[in-house]
Design a protein around this motif. Sequence first.
Motif, PDB file in Angstrom:
ATOM      1  N   LEU A 294       7.344 -61.375 -32.557  1.00 40.80           N
ATOM      2  CA  LEU A 294       5.905 -60.663 -32.298  1.00 40.80           C
ATOM      3  C   LEU A 294       5.004 -60.499 -33.751  1.00 40.80           C
ATOM      4  O   LEU A 294       3.717 -60.832 -33.482  1.00 40.80           O
ATOM      5  N   VAL A 295       5.497 -60.378 -34.681  1.00 41.21           N
ATOM      6  CA  VAL A 295       4.708 -59.866 -35.788  1.00 41.21           C
ATOM      7  C   VAL A 295       3.851 -61.177 -36.333  1.00 41.21           C
ATOM      8  O   VAL A 295       3.159 -61.106 -36.972  1.00 41.21           O
ATOM      9  N   TYR A 296       4.661 -62.462 -35.852  1.00 41.06           N
ATOM     10  CA  TYR A 296       3.966 -63.708 -36.243  1.00 41.06           C
ATOM     11  C   TYR A 296       3.017 -64.288 -35.187  1.00 41.06           C
ATOM     12  O   TYR A 296       2.606 -65.416 -35.278  1.00 41.06           O
ATOM     13  N   ASP A 297       2.849 -63.402 -33.995  1.00 37.64           N
ATOM     14  CA  ASP A 297       2.023 -63.963 -33.157  1.00 37.64           C
ATOM     15  C   ASP A 297       0.823 -63.370 -33.057  1.00 37.64           C
ATOM     16  O   ASP A 297       0.322 -62.044 -33.068  1.00 37.64           O
ATOM     17  N   LEU A 298      -0.349 -64.245 -33.088  1.00 39.44           N
ATOM     18  CA  LEU A 298      -1.675 -63.865 -33.317  1.00 39.44           C
ATOM     19  C   LEU A 298      -2.153 -62.990 -32.344  1.00 39.44           C
ATOM     20  O   LEU A 298      -2.866 -62.278 -32.742  1.00 39.44           O
ATOM     21  N   VAL A 299      -2.006 -63.179 -31.095  1.00 40.22           N
ATOM     22  CA  VAL A 299      -2.412 -62.294 -30.029  1.00 40.22           C
ATOM     23  C   VAL A 299      -1.849 -60.874 -30.404  1.00 40.22           C
ATOM     24  O   VAL A 299      -2.680 -59.797 -30.180  1.00 40.22           O
ATOM     25  N   TYR A 300      -0.662 -60.836 -30.627  1.00 40.30           N
ATOM     26  CA  TYR A 300       0.138 -59.611 -30.863  1.00 40.30           C
ATOM     27  C   TYR A 300      -0.667 -58.948 -31.897  1.00 40.30           C
ATOM     28  O   TYR A 300      -1.009 -57.640 -32.141  1.00 40.30           O
ATOM     29  N   LEU A 301      -0.916 -59.372 -33.141  1.00 37.40           N
ATOM     30  CA  LEU A 301      -1.646 -58.917 -34.414  1.00 37.40           C
ATOM     31  C   LEU A 301      -3.061 -58.549 -34.032  1.00 37.40           C
ATOM     32  O   LEU A 301      -3.570 -57.390 -34.511  1.00 37.40           O
ATOM     33  N   GLN A 302      -3.597 -59.147 -33.014  1.00 31.08           N
ATOM     34  CA  GLN A 302      -4.906 -58.943 -32.786  1.00 31.08           C
ATOM     35  C   GLN A 302      -4.836 -57.565 -32.076  1.00 31.08           C
ATOM     36  O   GLN A 302      -5.900 -56.900 -32.485  1.00 31.08           O
ATOM     37  N   TYR A 303      -4.156 -57.126 -31.140  1.00 28.72           N
ATOM     38  CA  TYR A 303      -4.072 -55.860 -30.396  1.00 28.72           C
ATOM     39  C   TYR A 303      -3.363 -54.928 -31.414  1.00 28.72           C
ATOM     40  O   TYR A 303      -4.220 -53.703 -31.407  1.00 28.72           O
ATOM     41  N   VAL A 304      -2.399 -55.270 -32.215  1.00 25.34           N
ATOM     42  CA  VAL A 304      -1.969 -54.192 -33.170  1.00 25.34           C
ATOM     43  C   VAL A 304      -3.213 -53.879 -34.143  1.00 25.34           C
ATOM     44  O   VAL A 304      -3.321 -52.531 -34.341  1.00 25.34           O
ATOM     45  N   CYS A 305      -3.800 -54.649 -34.630  1.00 21.78           N
ATOM     46  CA  CYS A 305      -4.903 -54.172 -35.610  1.00 21.78           C
ATOM     47  C   CYS A 305      -5.996 -53.538 -35.205  1.00 21.78           C
ATOM     48  O   CYS A 305      -6.435 -52.435 -35.554  1.00 21.78           O
ATOM     49  N   GLU A 306      -6.034 -53.202 -33.630  1.00 21.25           N
ATOM     50  CA  GLU A 306      -7.046 -52.335 -32.919  1.00 21.25           C
ATOM     51  C   GLU A 306      -6.511 -51.161 -32.902  1.00 21.25           C
ATOM     52  O   GLU A 306      -7.237 -50.143 -32.632  1.00 21.25           O
ATOM     53  N   ASP A 307      -5.363 -50.931 -32.772  1.00 26.74           N
ATOM     54  CA  ASP A 307      -4.624 -49.614 -32.600  1.00 26.74           C
ATOM     55  C   ASP A 307      -3.963 -49.063 -34.044  1.00 26.74           C
ATOM     56  O   ASP A 307      -3.399 -48.064 -33.921  1.00 26.74           O
ATOM     57  N   THR A 308      -4.368 -49.551 -35.302  1.00 29.25           N
ATOM     58  CA  THR A 308      -3.988 -49.252 -36.326  1.00 29.25           C
ATOM     59  C   THR A 308      -5.059 -48.675 -37.235  1.00 29.25           C
ATOM     60  O   THR A 308      -6.099 -49.372 -37.052  1.00 29.25           O
ATOM     61  N   TYR A 309      -5.075 -47.656 -37.909  1.00 33.96           N
ATOM     62  CA  TYR A 309      -6.126 -47.205 -38.646  1.00 33.96           C
ATOM     63  C   TYR A 309      -6.133 -47.960 -39.891  1.00 33.96           C
ATOM     64  O   TYR A 309      -5.179 -48.082 -40.408  1.00 33.96           O
TER      65      TYR A 309
ATOM     66  N   VAL B 249      15.100 -54.647 -29.739  1.00 34.18           N
ATOM     67  CA  VAL B 249      13.864 -54.913 -29.336  1.00 34.18           C
ATOM     68  C   VAL B 249      12.819 -54.795 -30.783  1.00 34.18           C
ATOM     69  O   VAL B 249      11.942 -55.632 -31.395  1.00 34.18           O
ATOM     70  N   GLY B 250      13.569 -53.982 -31.933  1.00 34.32           N
ATOM     71  CA  GLY B 250      12.937 -54.201 -33.235  1.00 34.32           C
ATOM     72  C   GLY B 250      12.945 -55.224 -33.831  1.00 34.32           C
ATOM     73  O   GLY B 250      12.123 -56.024 -34.479  1.00 34.32           O
ATOM     74  N   LYS B 251      14.210 -56.136 -33.533  1.00 40.70           N
ATOM     75  CA  LYS B 251      14.547 -57.471 -33.998  1.00 40.70           C
ATOM     76  C   LYS B 251      13.489 -58.399 -33.396  1.00 40.70           C
ATOM     77  O   LYS B 251      13.145 -59.424 -33.938  1.00 40.70           O
TER      78      LYS B 251
END
Length: 131
Positions: free
Chosen positions: A24-39, A16-18
């Motif tokens: 996923l770290v290169y997926d714009l949509v994924y990053l969009q949601y991660v940035c909302e959950d990160t201080y 999963v980490g791989k």
Amino acid sequence: MSHMDLDKTRISLSQVGKTYVDELVYDLVYLQYVCEDTYVDEEYYVPITDKYLSDTQLGNKKKRLDSVTLFIDFLVKQEEKELEMIKNLQFGVQDYLDACSIIHNGKGVLISTYLRTINSTIIDEILSESN
């Protein structure tokens, strides 16, 4: 200069980490949601109401893309701080990256290098589709 003992410091990833690191770290949509959950510091923050509550679809999209760009800038800044700390501890930076970062062509690399390139390309494409 000290060298890290790679056998004692190497980080291993589950499957999963791989997936996160490879895809996923290169997926714009994924990053969009991660940035909302990160201080993040205030200078890197776009309020959620600015991203989702707007009169136009383009306005929302632009703010969301701005948010991802700022999030990547935040990650770059954090990576720079981390590398500075490693230098102060007198570890070899490449040894540290080999043990604690993603591996590309057999060497540890900064993830920000990839994120900035991919993000810029994707955002340019999305914005050009909107016009």
